[in-house]
Every structure is written in C-alpha cells, then in structure tokens.
Motif scaffolding. Structure first.
Motif, PDB file in Angstrom:
ATOM      1  N   VAL A 202       0.943  -1.256  -0.016  1.00  8.49           N
ATOM      2  CA  VAL A 202      -0.173  -0.128  -0.024  1.00  8.49           C
ATOM      3  C   VAL A 202       0.550   1.318  -0.092  1.00  8.49           C
ATOM      4  N   SER A 203       0.207   2.406  -0.304  1.00  6.12           N
ATOM      5  CA  SER A 203       0.987   3.514  -0.073  1.00  6.12           C
ATOM      6  C   SER A 203       1.355   4.013   1.232  1.00  6.12           C
ATOM      7  N   LYS A 204       2.551   4.881   1.410  1.00  7.42           N
ATOM      8  CA  LYS A 204       3.104   5.264   2.612  1.00  7.42           C
ATOM      9  C   LYS A 204       2.056   5.939   3.322  1.00  7.42           C
ATOM     10  N   SER A 205       1.103   6.688   2.675  1.00  6.36           N
ATOM     11  CA  SER A 205       0.099   7.842   3.355  1.00  6.36           C
ATOM     12  C   SER A 205      -1.020   6.821   3.784  1.00  6.36           C
ATOM     13  N   THR A 206      -1.411   5.834   3.135  1.00  9.39           N
ATOM     14  CA  THR A 206      -2.575   4.786   3.291  1.00  9.39           C
ATOM     15  C   THR A 206      -2.132   4.048   4.762  1.00  9.39           C
ATOM     16  N   CYS A 207      -0.844   3.540   4.920  1.00  7.63           N
ATOM     17  CA  CYS A 207      -0.218   2.700   5.762  1.00  7.63           C
ATOM     18  C   CYS A 207      -0.199   3.725   7.266  1.00  7.63           C
ATOM     19  N   SER A 208       0.129   4.978   6.938  1.00  8.01           N
ATOM     20  CA  SER A 208       0.340   5.951   8.071  1.00  8.01           C
ATOM     21  C   SER A 208      -1.122   6.171   8.715  1.00  8.01           C
ATOM     22  N   ASP A 209      -1.909   6.262   7.690  1.00  6.05           N
ATOM     23  CA  ASP A 209      -3.434   6.668   8.189  1.00  6.05           C
ATOM     24  C   ASP A 209      -3.957   5.419   9.038  1.00  6.05           C
ATOM     25  N   ILE A 210      -3.813   4.195   8.612  1.00 10.02           N
ATOM     26  CA  ILE A 210      -4.299   2.921   9.269  1.00 10.02           C
ATOM     27  C   ILE A 210      -3.634   2.900  10.688  1.00 10.02           C
TER      28      ILE A 210
ATOM     29  N   HIS B 200      -2.331   5.233  12.419  1.00 12.25           N
ATOM     30  CA  HIS B 200      -2.527   6.163  13.303  1.00 12.25           C
ATOM     31  C   HIS B 200      -4.141   5.871  13.881  1.00 12.25           C
ATOM     32  N   ARG B 201      -4.894   5.408  13.240  1.00  9.57           N
ATOM     33  CA  ARG B 201      -6.187   5.070  13.668  1.00  9.57           C
ATOM     34  C   ARG B 201      -6.023   3.843  14.679  1.00  9.57           C
TER      35      ARG B 201
ATOM     36  N   GLU C  95      -3.561   3.490  16.708  1.00 10.44           N
ATOM     37  CA  GLU C  95      -2.984   3.894  17.750  1.00 10.44           C
ATOM     38  C   GLU C  95      -3.916   4.895  18.516  1.00 10.44           C
ATOM     39  N   SER C  96      -4.845   5.646  17.878  1.00 14.87           N
ATOM     40  CA  SER C  96      -5.659   6.362  18.472  1.00 14.87           C
ATOM     41  C   SER C  96      -6.816   5.616  19.364  1.00 14.87           C
ATOM     42  N   SER C  97      -7.291   4.255  18.616  1.00 11.38           N
ATOM     43  CA  SER C  97      -8.093   3.344  19.373  1.00 11.38           C
ATOM     44  C   SER C  97      -7.644   2.926  20.546  1.00 11.38           C
ATOM     45  N   ILE C  98      -6.266   2.498  20.507  1.00  9.40           N
ATOM     46  CA  ILE C  98      -5.717   1.846  21.625  1.00  9.40           C
ATOM     47  C   ILE C  98      -5.458   2.790  22.805  1.00  9.40           C
ATOM     48  N   VAL C  99      -4.874   3.938  22.607  1.00  4.77           N
ATOM     49  CA  VAL C  99      -4.553   4.874  23.378  1.00  4.77           C
ATOM     50  C   VAL C  99      -6.045   5.605  24.100  1.00  4.77           C
ATOM     51  N   THR C 100      -6.969   5.596  23.343  1.00  2.00           N
ATOM     52  CA  THR C 100      -8.309   6.077  23.834  1.00  2.00           C
ATOM     53  C   THR C 100      -8.619   4.977  24.726  1.00  2.00           C
ATOM     54  N   TRP C 101      -8.688   3.832  24.354  1.00  3.60           N
ATOM     55  CA  TRP C 101      -9.191   2.727  25.230  1.00  3.60           C
ATOM     56  C   TRP C 101      -8.191   2.589  26.674  1.00  3.60           C
TER      57      TRP C 101
END
Length: 214
Positions: free
Chosen positions: A186-194, A196-197, A199-205
């Motif tokens: 996949v592209s670097k930007s796609t990989c980064s976006d996934i 980040h999502r 990390e956000s879910s895990i940190v929020t939990w």
C-alpha cells in the motif's frame, strides 16, 4: 465475558449506609468481606480526623456485633466488623459473583467492579432487585478475545500486526513506515493513516480504562 461497573445505593437497613452518611466526608474502604444470609464480616480501612468518634459510632450500632481494632496509626485504622444486618454483599454471594476488592463506601454509595459471565451478571441484577438495592449499571465491557475485535477492524489488526512484526514499534525502530507500506503493498500515506487510527483507538481505550476510575 463482561466486566461490569455498578454504582450501588446502600439500603437503609445496612449499617454502613447510616454510618457513611453520618460521616459523609469519610471514605470507608472495604478491604475484604465475607457474606452469609444472616451475617457478614468486613475488614474496613478508615482514614479520618475523627477516628475515635467513628469507632464509637460503629460500636453503638444495634446490628453490629464484634468490632476489633486491628491496627491504628495517626489518622488511619484497620477494623474488623461483624454485623447481623442483611449484608450488602449477600446478592453477590447468591449469584456467585466475586467483586473486586477493595471498594469504597462514601456517603451511602459504593462502586463495584466485577468480571463474570453474562448469565451470572443477569442473576446478580435479579438478586439486587429482590433485595431492594438500587443500583446503576455504569458500564459493561466485553473482555478477552473479543476486546481486539471491539477496538480494531480486521484490516487495522492486519496492518498493526505487520508493523509490529517488522519492528516498526521496536526501540530503537527496526523498520520505517516505508518498509511497512511496501510489505503490505500500500502507499505510505495509507499505511500511516491506518496505523494512526489503530494507535488512536488503543490509546483512547487505555485512557478510559486507567484514568477514568474514581
């Protein structure tokens, strides 16, 4: 298997209700307890400027039998209390549900955290209703293998697993974002976006689990 959090309003016939409402600025920590149908024993940790008055108040309760002062230092005491009033924990005993210890009683209310089966949780709620104990089911969270399913989508779990295996989260880092993206095709930007999502879910939990407890 659910993990539940209940806010319990102590009924009037439980000795701890009047005690904790009379001394409403004092938190009574239930370190451990045993409950039967007609009696209960609790080990309480009390921290207060009015320890002597509180201990005298406990001993004066008509439904309190033995009171043993096990340990006292300055403003803190550890007390074992045996009571003949209907024990607050009896519904837990009836349903076969263990409660996380210690828990705190403050101004007539207590918060219970417990992990059990869905059937036993339902049975506990029935026994609480039968005993006339008011409660608020604050939260129910499924734990175990379903926790990852709740936090992340299958695609997010796949990308996160590849990143971990590649060493993207190692210290020092063993793979770059570009490396992970190329492995996934996949592209670097796609990989980064996934990621980040994820990390956000895990940190929020994690924040909800660790920092929102009383």
């Amino acid at each position: 298997m659910p993990r539940a959090r209940l806010s319990i309003s102590l009924p009037p016939d439980v000795w701890m209700r009047e005690l904790s409402t009379t001394h409403d600025a004092t938190a009574f920590e239930v370190v451990t307890a045993l409950a039967g149908e007609n009696a209960g024993i609790a080990l309480l940790r009390i921290e207060s400027d009015d320890l002597l008055d509180i201990l005298a108040d406990v001993r004066s309760r008509p439904d309190v039998g033995d009171v043993d002062l096990l340990w006292k230092r300055e403003l803190t005491a550890l007390v074992q209390v045996e009571t003949t009033s209907p024990p607050l924990l009896f519904p837990l005993w009836q349903a076969g549900v263990p409660v996380k210890m210690p828990f705190t009683v403050l101004d007539g209310s207590a918060t219970w955290e417990l992990t059990t089966s869905s059937d036993r949780l339902s049975e506990l709620r029935e026994h609480l209703d039968e005993a006339g104990i008011e409660y608020d089911l604050e939260s129910v969270v499924e734990i175990g293998s379903s926790e990852a399913d709740r936090l992340l989508t299958p695609r997010q779990r796949e990308v996160l697993a590849v990143a971990i295996d590649a060493g993207y989260y190692a210290v020092p880092r063993e793979a770059t974002l570009t490396d992970v993206a190329e492995t996934l095709g996949v592209s670097k930007s796609t990989c980064s976006d996934i990621l980040h999502r994820c990390e956000s879910s895990i940190v929020t939990w994690f924040a909800e689990e660790q920092f929102t407890q009383p």
